[in-house]
Design an enzyme around this catalytic site. Structure first.
Site, PDB file in Angstrom:
ATOM      1  N   SER A 118      32.342  72.026  89.210  1.00 47.34           N
ATOM      2  CA  SER A 118      33.639  71.893  89.857  1.00 47.34           C
ATOM      3  C   SER A 118      33.662  70.687  90.778  1.00 47.34           C
ATOM      4  O   SER A 118      32.631  70.236  91.269  1.00 47.34           O
ATOM      5  CB  SER A 118      33.937  73.165  90.657  1.00 47.34           C
ATOM      6  OG  SER A 118      32.888  73.414  91.562  1.00 47.34           O
ATOM      7  N   GLU A 119      34.841  70.179  91.003  1.00 44.64           N
ATOM      8  CA  GLU A 119      34.991  68.921  91.728  1.00 44.64           C
ATOM      9  C   GLU A 119      34.490  69.012  93.164  1.00 44.64           C
ATOM     10  O   GLU A 119      34.349  67.996  93.839  1.00 44.64           O
ATOM     11  CB  GLU A 119      36.461  68.504  91.717  1.00 44.64           C
ATOM     12  CG  GLU A 119      36.966  68.183  90.322  1.00 44.64           C
ATOM     13  CD  GLU A 119      38.431  67.766  90.333  1.00 44.64           C
ATOM     14  OE1 GLU A 119      39.021  67.778  91.435  1.00 44.64           O
ATOM     15  OE2 GLU A 119      38.960  67.447  89.273  1.00 44.64           O
ATOM     16  N   GLU A 120      34.192  70.221  93.624  1.00 47.77           N
ATOM     17  CA  GLU A 120      33.680  70.365  94.990  1.00 47.77           C
ATOM     18  C   GLU A 120      32.348  69.626  95.173  1.00 47.77           C
ATOM     19  O   GLU A 120      32.054  69.113  96.255  1.00 47.77           O
ATOM     20  CB  GLU A 120      33.497  71.851  95.340  1.00 47.77           C
ATOM     21  CG  GLU A 120      34.793  72.610  95.549  1.00 47.77           C
ATOM     22  CD  GLU A 120      35.483  72.940  94.229  1.00 47.77           C
ATOM     23  OE1 GLU A 120      36.671  73.281  94.254  1.00 47.77           O
ATOM     24  OE2 GLU A 120      34.825  72.847  93.180  1.00 47.77           O
TER      25      GLU A 120
ATOM     26  N   ALA B  40      33.103  66.130  95.730  1.00 50.64           N
ATOM     27  CA  ALA B  40      33.699  66.016  97.059  1.00 50.64           C
ATOM     28  C   ALA B  40      32.621  66.019  98.135  1.00 50.64           C
ATOM     29  O   ALA B  40      32.740  65.327  99.153  1.00 50.64           O
ATOM     30  CB  ALA B  40      34.676  67.156  97.293  1.00 50.64           C
TER      31      ALA B  40
END
Length: 269
Positions: free
Chosen positions: A188-190, A193
């Site tokens: 996931s893009e977390e 990030a």
């Protein structure tokens, strides 16, 4: 001891000049400033020896060479024993205060989930067993380990967002396997990030290679940036009791990059 080696006479219309060569076979300290008599014909002359003028240029060059040699030696010793010196200094002159930085953890541990069972076992062993036994139990650090400390049912994004801000360091474990790197890319893009936040906020990252990684070009750009900025530490243990000693070379490197402890354990560095 003085020895005359030759006598020469130079006639002039009204005077005779005599020249005598004198050889000093040895000169002592007490000979300086002492009057000597030199006889030439019926005449006598007096002279005194003066100490030689010090060669300041030679002294200056010698001093510069000695200083340069000492500086090179000290630099070499510091480079070789930098980690040991830093750990000794922390142990000998540790602060007795508390850290008022609002952080709850010394490090956040992030590790991949490789598809190969053997690789997955080694990664889990290092992250969930060995890191806590050494850094927490022996060194007194407090870790947040993703996969151990989050509550069941929590969203991954929330866990990362809430706890990464409470940590002073980020420990990332990587393996030289494209599947693991692709996993990091496709999570996931977390995850991405986090890396962007680290680059912007300047959090120090400890990159641990479970096995030596020769080529970083296949990894995400964030990992390449971290490698370039912070370097990496290659795991050198063999998952035995010997690998659980905090005084080994690998753990000294990890401890060097960890924040200094305000209340360090009783064992020496």
């Amino acid at each position: 001891m003085v020895e005359g080696c030759g006598r020469y006479s130079i006639p002039f219309p009204e005077y005779n000049f005599y020249t005598v060569n004198i050889t000093f076979l040895g000169v002592k300290r007490e000979d300086y400033g002492h009057p000597f008599t030199c006889h030439a014909g019926v005449s006598a002359a007096y002279f005194m020896l003066k100490p030689p003028v010090p060669d300041f240029r030679a002294c200056l060059i010698g001093g510069l060479l000695a200083f340069t040699g000492a500086a090179v030696f000290v630099t070499y010793i510091y480079k070789v024993f930098k980690i040991d010196i830093a750990l000794w200094y922390r142990s000998a002159f540790h602060s007795t205060g508390t850290m008022e930085d609002g952080k709850l953890y010394d490090a956040y541990v992030l590790y991949p989930k490789p598809q190969r069972k053997s690789q997955s076992h080694n990664v889990d062993t290092l992250a969930l067993k060995i890191l806590p036994k050494v850094l927490e139990m022996q060194c007194g650090y407090k870790l947040f380990i993703f996969g151990r400390d989050e509550f069941p049912g929590q969203a991954v994004a929330n866990v990362i967002d809430e706890n990464i801000k409470l940590c002073r360091r980020l420990i990332i474990i990587i393996i030289p396997e494209l599947l693991a790197f692709d996993l990091l890319k496709n999570m996931s893009e977390e995850q991405i990030a986090i890396y962007n936040a680290l680059i912007q906020d300047g959090m120090k990252v400890i990159l641990i290679e479970l096995e030596k990684v020769k080529d970083y070009t296949a990894m995400p750009e964030s990992i390449q940036y971290i490698k370039q900025k912070h370097g990496s530490i290659c795991w050198s243990g063999n998952f035995t009791e010997q690998s659980l000693c905090a005084k080994t070379k690998f753990w000294k490197k990890v401890r060097y990059h960890m924040p200094p402890k305000r209340f360090p354990p009783s064992s020496s560095a």
